[in-house]
Motif scaffolding. Sequence first.
Motif, short mmCIF file in Angstrom:
data_model
loop_
_atom_site.label_atom_id
_atom_site.label_comp_id
_atom_site.label_asym_id
_atom_site.label_seq_id
_atom_site.Cartn_x
_atom_site.Cartn_y
_atom_site.Cartn_z
N MET A 105 19.56 -4.48 -14.87
CA MET A 105 19.91 -5.22 -13.68
C MET A 105 19.88 -4.31 -12.44
O MET A 105 19.46 -4.73 -11.37
CB MET A 105 21.31 -5.82 -13.88
N ARG A 106 20.33 -3.07 -12.64
CA ARG A 106 20.36 -2.12 -11.52
C ARG A 106 18.95 -1.87 -10.99
O ARG A 106 18.75 -1.74 -9.79
CB ARG A 106 21.01 -0.83 -12.01
N ASN A 107 17.96 -1.77 -11.89
CA ASN A 107 16.57 -1.55 -11.47
C ASN A 107 16.02 -2.74 -10.69
O ASN A 107 15.22 -2.56 -9.77
CB ASN A 107 15.69 -1.25 -12.67
N ILE A 108 16.43 -3.93 -11.05
CA ILE A 108 15.98 -5.12 -10.33
C ILE A 108 16.51 -5.09 -8.89
O ILE A 108 15.76 -5.33 -7.94
CB ILE A 108 16.42 -6.42 -11.05
N TYR A 109 17.80 -4.74 -8.75
CA TYR A 109 18.38 -4.63 -7.40
C TYR A 109 17.69 -3.52 -6.61
O TYR A 109 17.42 -3.66 -5.42
CB TYR A 109 19.88 -4.40 -7.45
N VAL A 122 29.18 -1.82 -5.87
CA VAL A 122 29.14 -2.99 -6.74
C VAL A 122 28.42 -2.67 -8.06
O VAL A 122 28.83 -3.14 -9.12
CB VAL A 122 28.44 -4.17 -6.03
N LEU A 123 27.38 -1.86 -8.00
CA LEU A 123 26.59 -1.56 -9.20
C LEU A 123 27.06 -0.31 -9.92
O LEU A 123 26.37 0.22 -10.78
CB LEU A 123 25.11 -1.44 -8.84
#
Length: 143
Positions: free
Chosen positions: A1-5, A66-67
Motif C-alpha cells: 500500500m505504501r508503494n501505491i501512495y 499516516v503510513l
Amino acid sequence: MRNIYAFLVGGLFGAGLLLSGMTDTRKVQGWLDLFGDWDPTLAFVMGGAIIPMAIAWRFVPGRAPVLGGAFPQPPAPEVGRKLVLGSVLFGAGWGLSGLCPGPAVASISFGGLGGLVFLIAMLAGMLLAPPLRNRLDAVPAPS
C-alpha cells in the motif's frame, strides 16, 4: 500500500513540476537571470511549496506519519562549510543546466541527451558526496 501512495504522490509531484514550468530549463534560467530578461513567475511556484510546508511543520510535533515511520528532524540552523559548499554546487548546477533533482527525474522522458547527461552527473555527485564529506569532516575548521 505504501508503494501505491508513493507512486501517486510522485506522479502528483511530477505533474506539478510540469504544470509549473520547473522542467523548462529556459524558464528556470530566466528566473536566475536577475540582470537580464528576468522571469519572476517561479517565485509563485516556490511560494506555493514553501508556505504550505511552513504551516504543515507547525502541526508535526507530537504526530506520526499516516503510513508509519517518523517525521525527520528539522535541520540545525547553523551555517557551516558543508551547507555553503553544497549550496554553491547546487546553485551552479541549477544555473548551468536549468534543472534540479526533481525536475531532472521528471524530464527523463523528454529531456533528450542534455537531461540524461545531467542525470548521470547528478547520480555521480551523489556517489561522490559521502567520501568527500568525510574528507571535509577530517579537515579542521579555521578559527
